[in-house]
Design an enzyme around this catalytic site. Structure first.
Site, mmCIF file in Angstrom:
data_model
loop_
_atom_site.group_PDB
_atom_site.id
_atom_site.type_symbol
_atom_site.label_atom_id
_atom_site.label_comp_id
_atom_site.label_asym_id
_atom_site.label_seq_id
_atom_site.Cartn_x
_atom_site.Cartn_y
_atom_site.Cartn_z
ATOM 1 N N VAL A 17 6.257 -7.788 -12.663
ATOM 2 C CA VAL A 17 5.660 -6.798 -13.559
ATOM 3 C C VAL A 17 6.063 -7.061 -15.005
ATOM 4 O O VAL A 17 5.229 -7.067 -15.913
ATOM 5 C CB VAL A 17 6.053 -5.367 -13.148
ATOM 6 C CG1 VAL A 17 5.450 -4.344 -14.105
ATOM 7 C CG2 VAL A 17 5.597 -5.077 -11.723
ATOM 8 N N GLY A 135 1.887 2.623 -8.512
ATOM 9 C CA GLY A 135 1.407 1.417 -9.178
ATOM 10 C C GLY A 135 0.457 1.718 -10.323
ATOM 11 O O GLY A 135 0.792 2.437 -11.260
ATOM 12 N N LYS A 206 9.094 7.776 -3.711
ATOM 13 C CA LYS A 206 7.899 8.216 -4.431
ATOM 14 C C LYS A 206 7.541 9.658 -4.090
ATOM 15 O O LYS A 206 7.086 10.418 -4.954
ATOM 16 C CB LYS A 206 6.740 7.282 -4.094
ATOM 17 C CG LYS A 206 6.968 5.855 -4.586
ATOM 18 C CD LYS A 206 5.938 4.882 -4.044
ATOM 19 C CE LYS A 206 6.187 3.471 -4.533
ATOM 20 N NZ LYS A 206 5.260 2.486 -3.947
ATOM 21 N N GLY A 307 1.372 -4.850 -7.419
ATOM 22 C CA GLY A 307 0.839 -6.025 -8.098
ATOM 23 C C GLY A 307 1.308 -6.065 -9.536
ATOM 24 O O GLY A 307 1.352 -5.034 -10.223
#
Length: 434
Positions: A17, A135, A206, A307
């Protein structure tokens, strides 16, 4: 480009990231400046090893191993190191120096969030963390800002892409857990040590963040009930499909009334989701968060949950927000945890269940099983029976219950396990989203 005020941005970490964040800052600096109203200068990138290989080719002169010196004098500090330390110390140092902080560190926020937010409140700084819960999906701002005037009743989320990828392939291809996990590791969806994902710990972190925002209550990670997907088998997937469900690892946060007191439940476990529910159609490594609010009704936020470049999008959105605050002046937006609702154990949750048993194929077994459940306060809605073997046949019972309290169901299942007619309790799955 207009003559903007310059803001110094420090980046801590250059992994999947972090390297994408640095690349986008460098390539799209003019465009981001127009949106932020300030020139965003990447002052440096703090890493453990300057010579380590990166996903993106970045100017070597930006790298340093001295995070502390980089933080001092920066206006915005982006923390993408992960883990608890030294991330916690670096963020506190950044806040103490007057910088706003952008982080994607779910583990740190779930365990030390209140400490960080309090430190920011004391000096009028802000901690931004859109990338920490789902994300690239924008869910933090909607919960904190857009729905601040509403009353959120429930959140159900698929917030871990690795487990959704595994369960989805088990459902669509009939594959075994171990085989799909190996593929997920090969494709980069799962770590070499997948424990945090498959045991539900990542989703639990989360869930704590989402529940804290939704219910304006500090939710400690220890209060989140957590189960993973390692016990899910191909046969359980098949049985779920036959009954009109898919199995998803869900983070569930909801309001409950316990003994006349408004409370909340926060939990993570594999659950049966009806095929008609929007979460049932979330495939691959995608995430989705389904929010139920009193006035707004049902809302779903869907997209890439992981991602490098996708998560970088959320990080840079926070950077722009932080820059705008610096330009406008004033104190940062604090976190609202004043409701202080109690977080109750899972035993108070009420839902439906699917219980799968292996029992002796003998007269009276069904009546005995139904009687044990009834004595425990659990009412049977449906029973499906199959028989295997000829010489010593074994029956498999798939029992759907009416709504019952978790503590009653747990006691009834324990009684079934001790019964002479039950050879094995194969599985117990909750039903969510009906």
């Amino acid at each position: 480009m207009a003559d903007y005020r310059r803001l110094r941005v420090a980046l801590l970490g250059a992994g999947a990231v972090g390297s994408q964040v640095a690349d986008l800052l460098l390539r799209h600096g003019d465009e981001l400046a127009d949106r932020a109203g300030a020139s965003l200068e990447l002052a440096g990138i703090a890493v453990r090893d300057v010579d380590a290989p990166r996903d993106v080719d970045l100017p070597r002169e930006l790298f340093t191993t001295d995070a502390e010196s980089l933080i001092v004098g920066s206006d915005i500090v982006i923390e993408l190191m992960g883990g608890i330390e030294p991330a916690r110390t670096s963020i506190l140092q950044a806040i103490g120096s007057g910088a706003d902080v952008v982080t994607a560190n779910k583990a740190l926020l779930a365990t030390h969030g209140p400490e960080l937010f309090e430190a920011a409140d004391r000096v009028g700084a802000s901690v931004h963390y859109e990338a920490a819960a789902a994300g690239a999906i924008p869910i933090i701002r909607p919960l904190r800002d857009s729905l601040a005037g509403d009353r959120i009743v429930r959140i159900m989320g698929i917030v871990n892409g690795t487990t959704n990828y595994i369960l989805d392939r088990m459902d669509t291809e009939g594959a075994d857990f171990a085989d799909v996990l190996a593929d997920a590791q090969r494709l980069g969806y799962a770590e070499a040590d997948p424990t945090a994902d498959v045991e539900g710990h990542d989703a639990a972190q989360k869930a704590a963040i989402l529940a804290s925002l939704a219910f304006h209550t500090a939710v400690p990670l220890a209060a989140v009930h957590c189960e993973g997907i390692t016990a899910i088998t191909a046969s359980m997937i098949t049985e779920a499909r036959a009954a009109g469900f898919v199995i998803k690892l869900l983070a569930v946060c909801e309001r409950l009334t316990v003994d006349g007191t408004e409370s909340i439940s926060v939990r993570v476990y594999p659950a049966l989701v009806p095929n008609s529910h929007p979460l049932a159609s979330v495939h691959g490594a995608n995430n989705a968060v389904f929010v139920e609010a009193e006035a707004a009704g049902s809302l779903m936020f869907y997209g890439a949950g992981a991602g490098g470049v996708q998560t970088a999008s959320a990080v840079l959105g926070d950077v722009v927000s932080a820059a705008r605050r610096h330009i406008a002046g004033g104190v940062g937006v604090g976190e609202s945890t004043r409701a202080n609702l109690p977080v109750v154990p899972i035993g108070h949750v009420i839902t439906r269940y699917q219980i799968t048993l292996e029992v002796a194929d003998a007269t009276g077994v069904l009546a005995t099983v139904a009687g044990i459940l009834s004595d425990g306060g659990v009412s049977v809605a449906t029973i499906v029976q199959t028989v295997e073997g000829e010489e010593e046949p074994t029956a498999r019972l798939i029992i759907g219950t009416h709504r019952a309290a978790e503590h009653a169901l747990s006691a009834a299942v324990a009684a079934l396990a001790d019964s002479s007619v039950v050879e094995r309790v194969v599985s117990v799955l909750r039903v969510e989203g009906e």
